[in-house]
Write a protein that holds these residues in place. Structure first.
Motif, short mmCIF file in Angstrom:
data_model
loop_
_atom_site.label_atom_id
_atom_site.label_comp_id
_atom_site.label_asym_id
_atom_site.label_seq_id
_atom_site.Cartn_x
_atom_site.Cartn_y
_atom_site.Cartn_z
N MET A 63 31.39 -1.59 -1.66
CA MET A 63 32.14 -0.40 -1.27
C MET A 63 32.71 0.26 -2.52
N ILE A 64 32.72 1.57 -2.47
CA ILE A 64 33.27 2.36 -3.56
C ILE A 64 34.42 3.19 -2.99
N THR A 65 35.57 3.13 -3.64
CA THR A 65 36.69 3.98 -3.25
C THR A 65 36.76 5.14 -4.23
N MET A 66 36.76 6.33 -3.69
CA MET A 66 36.83 7.52 -4.54
C MET A 66 37.43 8.67 -3.75
N THR A 67 37.86 9.70 -4.46
CA THR A 67 38.41 10.88 -3.79
C THR A 67 37.26 11.84 -3.45
N LEU A 68 37.53 12.74 -2.55
CA LEU A 68 36.53 13.76 -2.23
C LEU A 68 36.24 14.62 -3.46
N ASN A 69 37.24 14.84 -4.29
CA ASN A 69 37.02 15.58 -5.53
C ASN A 69 36.03 14.83 -6.42
N ASP A 70 36.18 13.50 -6.52
CA ASP A 70 35.24 12.69 -7.30
C ASP A 70 33.82 12.85 -6.77
N ILE A 71 33.69 12.91 -5.45
CA ILE A 71 32.38 13.06 -4.83
C ILE A 71 31.75 14.39 -5.24
N PHE A 72 32.55 15.47 -5.16
CA PHE A 72 32.01 16.78 -5.53
C PHE A 72 31.63 16.85 -7.00
N ASN A 73 32.31 16.09 -7.83
CA ASN A 73 31.94 16.05 -9.24
C ASN A 73 30.68 15.21 -9.46
N ALA A 74 30.55 14.12 -8.72
CA ALA A 74 29.45 13.17 -8.94
C ALA A 74 28.12 13.65 -8.36
N VAL A 75 28.14 14.32 -7.24
CA VAL A 75 26.90 14.65 -6.54
C VAL A 75 25.92 15.47 -7.38
N ASP A 79 26.59 12.32 0.83
CA ASP A 79 26.30 13.50 1.66
C ASP A 79 27.04 13.44 2.99
N LYS A 80 27.19 12.25 3.55
CA LYS A 80 27.94 12.11 4.81
C LYS A 80 29.39 12.55 4.61
N GLU A 81 29.98 12.14 3.49
CA GLU A 81 31.37 12.51 3.21
C GLU A 81 31.50 14.00 2.96
N ILE A 82 30.51 14.58 2.30
CA ILE A 82 30.54 16.03 2.06
C ILE A 82 30.48 16.78 3.38
N GLN A 83 29.67 16.30 4.31
CA GLN A 83 29.58 16.94 5.62
C GLN A 83 30.93 16.88 6.34
N LEU A 84 31.59 15.73 6.29
CA LEU A 84 32.90 15.60 6.93
C LEU A 84 33.93 16.50 6.23
N PHE A 85 33.85 16.58 4.91
CA PHE A 85 34.74 17.46 4.15
C PHE A 85 34.55 18.90 4.62
N GLU A 86 33.29 19.33 4.74
CA GLU A 86 33.02 20.72 5.14
C GLU A 86 33.60 21.02 6.52
N GLU A 87 33.54 20.05 7.42
CA GLU A 87 34.13 20.26 8.75
C GLU A 87 35.64 20.45 8.64
N GLU A 88 36.30 19.65 7.82
CA GLU A 88 37.75 19.77 7.64
C GLU A 88 38.10 21.08 6.92
N ARG A 89 37.30 21.44 5.93
CA ARG A 89 37.54 22.69 5.19
C ARG A 89 37.41 23.89 6.14
N ASN A 90 36.45 23.82 7.04
CA ASN A 90 36.28 24.90 8.02
C ASN A 90 37.49 25.01 8.95
N LYS A 91 38.07 23.87 9.31
CA LYS A 91 39.27 23.89 10.15
C LYS A 91 40.43 24.56 9.41
N ILE A 92 40.55 24.25 8.11
CA ILE A 92 41.60 24.87 7.31
C ILE A 92 41.36 26.38 7.20
N ALA A 93 40.11 26.76 6.98
CA ALA A 93 39.77 28.18 6.89
C ALA A 93 40.11 28.90 8.20
N ASN A 94 39.80 28.29 9.32
CA ASN A 94 40.12 28.90 10.62
C ASN A 94 41.62 28.99 10.85
N LYS A 95 42.34 28.03 10.31
CA LYS A 95 43.80 28.00 10.48
C LYS A 95 44.48 29.10 9.66
#
Length: 128
Positions: free
Chosen positions: A1-13, A40-56
């Motif tokens: 298992m790897i623990t990382m932030t979503l920011n780390d993921i966006f930098n690494a991908v 990619d799974k985490e990026i997809q979940l991030f995009e769903e949350e980001r869309n919720k924030i955008a709608n809010k």
């Protein structure tokens, strides 16, 4: 298992996708492919949350659709920009568990990469 932030993921991908075009021994190839799939799974979940924030916080037109500015960005309500940025920053700083193993550092001996790519991959590399 790897623990990382979503920011780390966006930098690494992007760096990981670039090195995935290189040739590696079979077992390494599968490790890289699995890691990309899990990130990619985490990026997809991030995009769903980001869309919720955008709608809010996004400004909506008369039909209830988000207003898109020139350049493709969503227009955020003027009085909600700070709140929106704080929620997005919190989202980027969210730590997640990736169901994959870190890549052994020695697999990179046979490929060329930039220092920027190396820095972006640090969170997914096992240096031991």
């Amino acid at each position: 298992m790897i623990t990382m932030t979503l920011n780390d993921i966006f930098n690494a991908v992007p760096a990981l996708r670039e090195i995935s075009t290189k040739e590696f021994p079979g077992s390494v190839t599968f490790k890289i492919a699995r890691l990309i799939r899990e990130l990619d799974k985490e990026i997809q979940l991030f995009e769903e949350e980001r869309n919720k924030i955008a709608n809010k916080y996004g400004e909506k037109d008369e039909n209830g659709n988000l207003v898109i500015q020139e350049g493709g960005n969503i227009k955020i309500l003027d009085n909600k920009i700070q709140d929106c940025n704080e929620e997005l920053q919190a989202l980027f700083n969210t730590q997640v568990e990736i169901n994959a193993n870190k890549l052994p550092v020695d697999i990179f001996d046979s490929i060329e990469m930039t220092p920027t790519q190396a820095m972006n991959l640090e969170t997914i590399v096992d240096f031991e």
